[in-house]
Design an enzyme around this catalytic site. Structure first.
Site, PDB file in Angstrom:
ATOM      1  N   TYR A  94      35.021  41.385  41.335  1.00 46.66           N
ATOM      2  CA  TYR A  94      36.383  41.029  40.914  1.00 46.66           C
ATOM      3  C   TYR A  94      36.852  42.080  39.917  1.00 46.66           C
ATOM      4  O   TYR A  94      36.588  43.254  40.078  1.00 46.66           O
ATOM      5  CB  TYR A  94      36.433  39.597  40.367  1.00 46.66           C
ATOM      6  N   ARG A 150      52.363  41.328  43.431  1.00 49.69           N
ATOM      7  CA  ARG A 150      52.152  41.676  42.019  1.00 49.69           C
ATOM      8  C   ARG A 150      50.662  41.554  41.719  1.00 49.69           C
ATOM      9  O   ARG A 150      50.210  40.599  41.113  1.00 49.69           O
ATOM     10  CB  ARG A 150      52.957  40.733  41.110  1.00 49.69           C
ATOM     11  N   LYS A 168      38.890  36.053  44.404  1.00 46.21           N
ATOM     12  CA  LYS A 168      38.982  34.757  43.729  1.00 46.21           C
ATOM     13  C   LYS A 168      38.043  33.740  44.372  1.00 46.21           C
ATOM     14  O   LYS A 168      37.396  32.943  43.676  1.00 46.21           O
ATOM     15  CB  LYS A 168      40.421  34.238  43.791  1.00 46.21           C
ATOM     16  N   GLU A 239      48.376  32.935  44.183  1.00 44.04           N
ATOM     17  CA  GLU A 239      47.817  34.032  43.395  1.00 44.04           C
ATOM     18  C   GLU A 239      48.680  35.288  43.530  1.00 44.04           C
ATOM     19  O   GLU A 239      49.002  35.718  44.643  1.00 44.04           O
ATOM     20  CB  GLU A 239      46.400  34.336  43.885  1.00 44.04           C
ATOM     21  N   ASP A 240      49.065  35.875  42.412  1.00 45.05           N
ATOM     22  CA  ASP A 240      49.687  37.199  42.347  1.00 45.05           C
ATOM     23  C   ASP A 240      50.959  37.335  43.186  1.00 45.05           C
ATOM     24  O   ASP A 240      51.175  38.354  43.850  1.00 45.05           O
ATOM     25  CB  ASP A 240      48.672  38.283  42.732  1.00 45.05           C
ATOM     26  N   ASP A 262      47.503  30.003  39.850  1.00 44.06           N
ATOM     27  CA  ASP A 262      46.500  30.445  38.885  1.00 44.06           C
ATOM     28  C   ASP A 262      47.094  31.371  37.829  1.00 44.06           C
ATOM     29  O   ASP A 262      46.721  31.302  36.657  1.00 44.06           O
ATOM     30  CB  ASP A 262      45.349  31.143  39.605  1.00 44.06           C
ATOM     31  N   ASP A 263      48.029  32.247  38.216  1.00 40.94           N
ATOM     32  CA  ASP A 263      48.620  33.172  37.243  1.00 40.94           C
ATOM     33  C   ASP A 263      49.386  32.418  36.159  1.00 40.94           C
ATOM     34  O   ASP A 263      49.352  32.806  34.983  1.00 40.94           O
ATOM     35  CB  ASP A 263      49.573  34.144  37.944  1.00 40.94           C
ATOM     36  N   ASN A 414      45.509  42.819  32.689  1.00 40.01           N
ATOM     37  CA  ASN A 414      44.458  43.356  33.553  1.00 40.01           C
ATOM     38  C   ASN A 414      45.036  44.445  34.452  1.00 40.01           C
ATOM     39  O   ASN A 414      46.218  44.404  34.770  1.00 40.01           O
ATOM     40  CB  ASN A 414      43.889  42.239  34.438  1.00 40.01           C
TER      41      ASN A 414
END
Length: 556
Positions: A94, A150, A168, A239-240, A262-263, A414
């Site tokens: 990851y 993203r 993930k 996610e993202d 999750d973000d 990150n």
């Protein structure tokens, strides 16, 4: 997880991949047994061989690629390696290595890894997922879904976002104990606005600009309905997605489906958990009341707003109202502090997700820079989600140390190439006083005879427990209360040795234990809010509930 291909619904078409089917566990074990050229080669020897091979590979990306191949061929071997060296391999499978892997996804592509759905096929989504589900011997429990728009602050990577969904789910298995054969990574290919990717001759996704939010929403409506119909007990993790879409989809679907983002929610949970520990240490050092902390955010994206909203619960726990808790936060985007008198705000051009944190108390004065805001607010805590490397400069950090006995500084962007402040600089510029947590990992540092361990606000500490807890509870949705419960459970998971060392988070080598505790907190809140369906877990005390979570975890 889709570890290898048994059948494809169709072949490559127009550069868009179609979904592979997930094998059953017995098939995977059979392949593991028969893949060795000699019948006497034991699984233990294969594990030693894999570890030795990884040591000889010169770069982390090559290790990532090799491990991906092993995961598809022999998931038990793959997760045995991660089990034995989670701390060493988590950065390989990851962050930060997965960021480079996503950027180079089409160049290192070795075969399908999950479900690839094209917006060109949106009218066939129900048909595709129904056929997909009918061919599975193991029903997916967790879906991690991205559109690649993203990725980790690296931008719009299109179909390369599949690397994030896979990564993930690796952590769901390694840290949460979810069965890998119940994991399904999904990428929704809606094009990409990164022209260099579209023009890359090796790119395997759609070569078109990214779909508008309106078009994407139509696609997402079809996908969410079809996925929930095909996999009615699965938890869907978003996610993202880019900020506007992330908030729009969360608001639209959170009460319809068993899903979370999750973000927004996972990040909010893990930072709330770390902030609870940091605020207590800072108040002990300064004598200030917990309710008097003041938090400045550098960054106005979905992650920043989501974290700030979740952190508000800390102040509500101190007895403040929602409006009073909101007044403890100041958000800075690329145009400065978000105020009601800022020209773009007055013109109605502020992104909708930022409006909640507009300041109305600046009396017409604008604060365009971080330094201006720090001087104006005199914060006790500084949080970075700006994706701007080095944004917390020496002058800012030293000023935070002047203002606070124990300044709380969380540079969370990150990967490390986007992080606002390194751990070394944080220690040097505050004379060791800092309470530090980053988004990416940093190594411990010896200072003044003590080993200082940096906190890492890593979603890995919470999202496996959130998803696993929702699954175990049979929750029909993932509520805001369940997200907050995960943060509280995380903060309570610190053991005595970790507290004595001044840590803000439990160590990752205890992740299975921590995930079980987080999952138990999620289950308990689901029960309290009446959204659970698993009657077997009702009425259990805390320790019995944690034991149930531990017992339900899968091991290779």
């Amino acid at each position: 997880m889709t570890t290898y291909i048994t059948k494809a619904l169709s072949s490559l078409a127009n550069g868009t991949l179609t979904p592979p089917l997930t094998p059953n566990e017995n098939d995977a074990k059979s392949i593991s047994r028969t893949s060795s050229p000699h019948p006497l080669i034991a699984p233990e020897q294969n594990l030693l061989r894999l570890k030795a091979h990884l040591q000889n590979l010169p770069t982390d990306l090559l290790k990532h690629v090799h491990l991906s191949k092993i995961r598809r061929e022999d998931p038990s071997l793959y997760f045995s390696a991660i089990r034995d060296d989670l701390i060493g391999l988590a950065p390989i499978v990851y962050t930060p290595t997965v960021g480079e892997a996503c950027q180079k996804y089409s160049h290192i592509y070795q075969g399908p890894e999950g479900l690839y759905l094209s917006i060109d096929d949106k009218d066939r989504i129900p048909e595709i997922l129904a056929e997909y589900a009918s061919n599975l011997s193991t029903t997916p429990q967790i879906l991690v879904v991205t559109d690649g728009s993203r990725i980790l602050g690296l931008g719009d990577l299109g179909i390369g976002g599949m690397g994030i969904s896979v990564g993930k789910l690796n952590l769901y298995v390694a840290g949460g104990g979810v069965n890998p054969h119940g994991c399904l990574p999904v990428v929704l290919d809606m094009g990409t606005n990164t022209e260099s990717i579209r023009n890359d001759p090796l790119y395997i996704g759609l070569r078109r600009p990214r779909a508008s939010l309106e078009e994407a929403t139509e696609f997402m409506d079809l996908f969410m309905a079809a996925a929930s119909s095909a996999f009615p007990k699965a938890v869907i993790q978003h996610e993202d997605f880019y900020s506007e879409a992330a908030f729009a989809f969360l608001d639209k679907y959170k009460n319809q489906y068993r899903m979370f983002n999750d973000d927004i929610e996972g990040t909010g949970s893990v930072i709330l958990g770390g902030f609870m520990a940091a605020a207590k240490q800072a108040s002990a050092a300064s004598g200030k009341a917990l309710k008097d902390h003041r938090v400045v955010f550098l960054g106005g994206g979905s992650a920043a707003v989501g974290v700030a909203k979740e952190m508000m619960n800390f102040f509500k726990m101190q007895g403040l109202s929602e409006d009073e808790a909101r007044e403890r936060f100041w958000l800075i985007d690329t145009k400065g502090l978000i105020t009601s008198t800022r020209p773009d705000v007055v013109a109605g051009k502020l992104a909708s997700h930022k409006k909640y944190f507009i300041r109305n108390d600046t009396e017409g004065k604008e604060y365009p820079s971080l330094a201006d805001v720090v001087e104006y607010v005199k914060p006790t805590a500084l949080v970075g989600l700006s994706t701007t490397f080095g944004a917390f400069g020496e002058d800012i950090v030293r000023r935070m140390a002047e203002l606070n006995e124990a300044p709380i500084i969380f540079p969370l962007s990150n990967p490390t190439s986007k992080c606002e402040l390194s751990f070394t600089d944080a220690l040097d510029w505050t004379d060791g006083k800092v309470l530090f947590a980053s988004g990416s990992p940093y190594a411990p540092i010896e200072r003044d005879g003590l080993l200082r361990e940096p906190g890492q606000g890593n979603n890995f500490l919470v999202f496996p427990g959130i998803g696993f807890g929702a699954l175990q509870a049979g929750a029909n949705k993932v509520t805001e209360g369940m997200i907050t419960a995960s943060a509280i459970a995380l903060s309570e998971a610190l053991n005595e040795e970790e507290k004595k060392a001044g840590l803000l988070y439990p160590r990752l080598d205890r992740i299975r234990e921590v995930s079980a505790r987080v999952a138990a907190g999620v289950v308990r809140k689901a029960q309290e809010e009446g959204v659970d369906t698993n009657e077997k877990l009702r009425g259990l005390d805390e320790q019995a509930l944690i034991k149930e979570m531990n017992d339900a975890q899968w091991w290779p």
